[in-house]
Design a protein around this motif. Structure first.
Motif, PDB file in Angstrom:
ATOM      1  N   PRO B  10       5.078   7.591  -3.088  1.00 35.65           N
ATOM      2  CA  PRO B  10       4.021   6.557  -3.256  1.00 35.65           C
ATOM      3  C   PRO B  10       4.417   5.220  -2.622  1.00 35.65           C
ATOM      4  O   PRO B  10       3.615   4.536  -2.025  1.00 35.65           O
ATOM      5  CB  PRO B  10       3.868   6.430  -4.775  1.00 35.65           C
ATOM      6  N   ARG B  11       5.723   4.848  -2.732  1.00 37.57           N
ATOM      7  CA  ARG B  11       6.139   3.547  -2.181  1.00 37.57           C
ATOM      8  C   ARG B  11       6.052   3.555  -0.664  1.00 37.57           C
ATOM      9  O   ARG B  11       5.611   2.607  -0.055  1.00 37.57           O
ATOM     10  CB  ARG B  11       7.579   3.262  -2.572  1.00 37.57           C
ATOM     11  N   ARG B  13       4.124   5.394   1.115  1.00 42.27           N
ATOM     12  CA  ARG B  13       2.719   5.390   1.519  1.00 42.27           C
ATOM     13  C   ARG B  13       2.140   3.979   1.421  1.00 42.27           C
ATOM     14  O   ARG B  13       1.397   3.546   2.304  1.00 42.27           O
ATOM     15  CB  ARG B  13       1.910   6.325   0.618  1.00 42.27           C
ATOM     16  N   GLY B  14       2.553   3.232   0.376  1.00 43.66           N
ATOM     17  CA  GLY B  14       2.064   1.869   0.258  1.00 43.66           C
ATOM     18  C   GLY B  14       2.532   1.022   1.421  1.00 43.66           C
ATOM     19  O   GLY B  14       1.788   0.241   2.006  1.00 43.66           O
ATOM     20  N   LEU B  15       3.815   1.174   1.778  1.00 38.32           N
ATOM     21  CA  LEU B  15       4.371   0.394   2.879  1.00 38.32           C
ATOM     22  C   LEU B  15       3.638   0.703   4.163  1.00 38.32           C
ATOM     23  O   LEU B  15       3.281  -0.187   4.938  1.00 38.32           O
ATOM     24  CB  LEU B  15       5.866   0.705   2.988  1.00 38.32           C
TER      25      LEU B  15
END
Lengths: 163, 184
Positions: B10-11, B13-15
């Motif tokens: 998830p991190r 993908r956020g970046l």
């Protein structure tokens, strides 16, 4: 028991490494076997001749099985690169060595090569070849020094034993 | 069948989404300011996202020691080796040339030979004769790859094939039979 597998140390390893790799080694030996069957007397470096000797004798043993044997024909086809030698192998060499149980070749060392490398050379020949012999057998006659000395000793013993 | 499995963390993908958003708005991904950076035509280079600061003093302290300094760390002999020690090393039996005791006299020709090796002179004699015989064989065969399917026998001047040489190919040599080549 093997405690370490030191790759760079080769103490006790018996297999020779010839040529550029295993395939190259087999090609080298195959050329030498073909030349031996063709010329019946070959001069080569001692290590290669020694290595080739086993292969040549096994090939002759396969040839003794006969022309019709499929495995024998496949072996002869692989090991002899010049195909007219297959006929020579089955028609000349197999009958020649039929009465012998083994050891169809003779390996003798010759003086080191004249070139820069002074390599240890050997001559390998098939027994029963038509060429002049390499070692001339000395026949033991009455006139040799050793036999004369033994004769003298025998007479001395009889002379002391008789009276 | 081709199966694409795409499950980023998830991190990550956020970046990725933030970077992509910045790109779409016209900003450099590595730029941390609010203004729009100068975008002009540029080459696509494999370069880090930030420019490294030129550092002068840190580089000089990490410089490899020059040869004049490293001489102090090299191995060197402490004292001169005396002649006694030198003699011990030079005359040690492992460095001397070994004496060969396996040299004999050939009974045929009288030349010297090693015991386990064939006599050089006698072998040269036999080799010359085999060479001449092979030349005769080549003349008889004609071309290459004509190996015969019968045995071979060699006859010299004035010799007739015996009943043992029945089906064999005959090679003639135009000279007298040498004494060391006994006819079987």
């Amino acid at each position: 028991m093997r405690l370490s597998v030191a790759a760079a140390i080769s103490h006790g390893r018996v297999h020779r490494r010839l040529g550029l790799g295993p395939r190259s080694r087999l090609d080298l030996l195959r050329n030498l076997v073909t030349a031996l069957v063709r010329h019946e007397r070959i001069e080569a470096p001692w290590a290669r001749a020694d290595e080739m000797r086993g292969y040549a004798e096994r090939l002759i043993e396969y040839a003794k099985l006969g022309d019709t044997n499929e495995r024998a024909m496949r072996m002869a086809n692989f090991w002899l690169t010049e195909k007219d030698l297959i006929h020579k192998l089955f028609k000349v060499l197999a009958p020649r060595f039929q009465p012998h149980p083994g050891s169809y070749t003779r390996l003798l060392q010759i003086p080191n090569r004249d070139g820069l490398d002074r390599a240890k050379m050997a001559v390998i020949e098939l027994k029963g070849n038509p060429f002049p012999p390499l070692i001339c057998q000395r026949r033991n006659t009455e006139k040799t020094l050793l036999n004369q000395l033994l004769k003298g000793y025998r007479e001395d013993v009889q002379r002391t034993a008789a009276p | 069948a081709l199966v694409v499995v795409f499950s980023p963390l998830p991190r990550l993908r956020g970046l990725l989404q933030r970077c992509w958003g910045r790109l779409e708005r016209g900003f450099l991904p590595g730029f941390s300011g609010g203004q729009s950076p100068p975008w002009g035509p540029a080459l696509a280079l494999q370069a880090p996202a930030y420019l490294p600061q030129p550092v002068d003093d840190a580089g000089e302290s990490n410089e490899a020691p020059s040869l004049l300094d490293s001489i102090l760390w090299m191995a060197a002999p402490k004292k001169r080796r005396t002649i006694e020690v030198n003699r011990c090393r030079r005359r040690n039996p492992s460095k001397l040339i070994k004496v060969k005791r396996n040299i004999d006299v050939c009974p045929e020709c009288g030349n010297l030979k090693q015991k386990h090796v064939l006599c050089g002179y006698c072998y040269a004699k036999v080799k010359a004769e085999t060479r001449l015989i092979r030349m005769e064989i080549n003349k008889k065969e004609g071309g290459p790859f004509n190996a015969p399917t019968v045995e071979t026998v060699i006859l010299y001047d004035g010799e007739k094939p015996t009943e043992k040489d029945e089906g064999k190919r005959i090679i003639e040599r135009a000279r007298k039979r040498p004494s060391w080549f006994v006819q079987n």
